[in-house]
Scaffold this active site. Sequence first.
Site, PDB file in Angstrom:
ATOM      1  N   GLY A   1      52.947  35.135  29.871  1.00  0.00           N
ATOM      2  CA  GLY A   1      51.581  35.125  30.417  1.00  0.00           C
ATOM      3  C   GLY A   1      51.484  34.788  31.883  1.00  0.00           C
TER       4      GLY A   1
ATOM      5  N   THR B   1      56.759  39.433  39.599  1.00  0.00           N
ATOM      6  CA  THR B   1      57.050  37.997  39.579  1.00  0.00           C
ATOM      7  C   THR B   1      55.920  37.118  40.110  1.00  0.00           C
ATOM      8  OG1 THR B   1      58.295  38.392  41.617  1.00  0.00           O
ATOM      9  CG2 THR B   1      59.559  38.188  39.598  1.00  0.00           C
TER      10      THR B   1
ATOM     11  N   GLY C   1      38.324  28.437  49.572  1.00  0.00           N
ATOM     12  CA  GLY C   1      38.417  29.721  48.878  1.00  0.00           C
ATOM     13  C   GLY C   1      38.091  29.590  47.404  1.00  0.00           C
TER      14      GLY C   1
ATOM     15  N   GLU D   1      36.336  26.579  42.606  1.00  0.00           N
ATOM     16  CA  GLU D   1      36.293  26.470  41.146  1.00  0.00           C
ATOM     17  C   GLU D   1      36.711  25.076  40.677  1.00  0.00           C
ATOM     18  OE1 GLU D   1      37.096  31.172  39.961  1.00  0.00           O
ATOM     19  OE2 GLU D   1      38.577  29.666  39.418  1.00  0.00           O
TER      20      GLU D   1
ATOM     21  N   ALA E   1      44.465  39.038  38.929  1.00  0.00           N
ATOM     22  CA  ALA E   1      45.122  39.432  37.679  1.00  0.00           C
ATOM     23  C   ALA E   1      44.771  40.866  37.309  1.00  0.00           C
ATOM     24  CB  ALA E   1      44.705  38.476  36.556  1.00  0.00           C
TER      25      ALA E   1
ATOM     26  N   HIS F   1      14.888  44.238  28.838  1.00  0.00           N
ATOM     27  CA  HIS F   1      14.102  43.100  29.336  1.00  0.00           C
ATOM     28  C   HIS F   1      13.979  42.068  28.231  1.00  0.00           C
ATOM     29  CE1 HIS F   1      10.954  40.835  31.391  1.00  0.00           C
ATOM     30  NE2 HIS F   1      10.300  40.843  30.239  1.00  0.00           N
TER      31      HIS F   1
END
Length: 464
Positions: free
Chosen positions: A38, A141, A180, A185, A318, A442
């Site tokens: 992953g 990689t 950034g 986040e 990703a 709506h």
Amino acid sequence: MDYQVTVIGSGPGGYVAAIRCAQLGLKTAIIEKYDSLGGTCLNVGCIPSKALLDSSEHFHNAAHTFKEHGIDIPQPKVNLKQMIARKTDVVKQNTDGINFLMKKNKIDVFHGMGSFIDKNTIKISGKEEKKITTEKVIIATGSKPASLPFIKIDKKRVITSTEALELTEVPKHMIVIGGGVIGMELGSVYARLGAKVSVVEFLDSIIPTMDSTMGKELQKSLKGLGMDFYLSHKVTAVEAKGKEVTVTAETPKGEKIDLKGDYCLVSIGRKAYTEGLGLEKAGVKVTDRGLVEVDDHLRTNVDNIWAIGDVIKGAMLAHKAEEEGVFVAETIMGQKPHINYNLIPGVVYTWPEVAAVGYTEEQLKDQKKEYKVGKFPFKALGRARASGDTDGLVKVLADKQTDEILGIHIIGARAADMIAAGVTAMEFRASAEDVSRMSHAHPTYMEAVKEACLAATDSRPIHM
């Protein structure tokens, strides 16, 4: 040869490339340095950070908005240990899913460090050493966190995004170097959990690669969480002593300031990961910045080796790597795939979320392109009022003559999901009027896109 294709790296680019190769009938192997598949995204990036972002937003709502909704509860407390445990479980579910997909597609998985002996032979250094031969190779990689030469990342007090996902306490004062996507986040996660968060950014805007309207709006919203911003500030030193970190920065006027906290998150970007690959043994060229050189078909200078994702030029995303993985697999089979890099969306998973596709207003100005702008605020949207998510707006940029949509920029609730509609519209070269004439359910957040398109096409939004 043992394999027709071998993929080095099992992140979103690598595992998707392997699956597409297998679907096309190629005998495929994948090599992963770490124990779980992953890559960064699933293990220490996209997925775990979203898990913590969601958990922290639930906590923030319980503490600040439940009462308004008529939900009376005792003052909630942060159980960071459980948050991290849930995040770890989410990661496991995803990595187990990749293991299943490898078995389903009959892809051979090797764990260990893959490195070239020559262009057709790869050594795998793991618990035991193996060598495999392969007709073709896809390098996937990925990347790792970048730093500055004078910063010593001790992984305890001066940390990267990887360590920020494993903290055992909520910081009292987290200093974030870099405004950034990653910094915003993770900074917002700990701000919601009660930390004081200070952001030091060298440029004059946060999320500086996005449209400047998005940076201004996000900063306004994050200030509401109590986050402080030091823009146009140059970090000159970072020193950790015991449980205290001091970050020294130069202000726009050239004055020196010291910020003191208990954690410092260094989030100034990422750099390509090619160490130990033995690229020189295969004859693969890299750029001055350490990126693998590729042509328009993502082939390196060596005819049987391709490279995709963070290890080559372009945005480190990703989903960009995934598209490139499919592209290379199909190219190997003689198909003619295509990627429009201008239509790969970018997302910031703060709350409100930020999402964009196409050109920014700054880019259109640089191109001297004539364009129209349509904006619509979330606070004028019935759905946003109902959920209490009134921060944000939609901004649509359209060609002045043809009305073709050139860029869509959204800050607001569910922007990350909404941007797919913008990508679809732009892939089919829709005009702003085309979108405005499509029926939008709506009440939905997507009505803001319709209204912004009405504003762009002919300055005629209905609800403003």
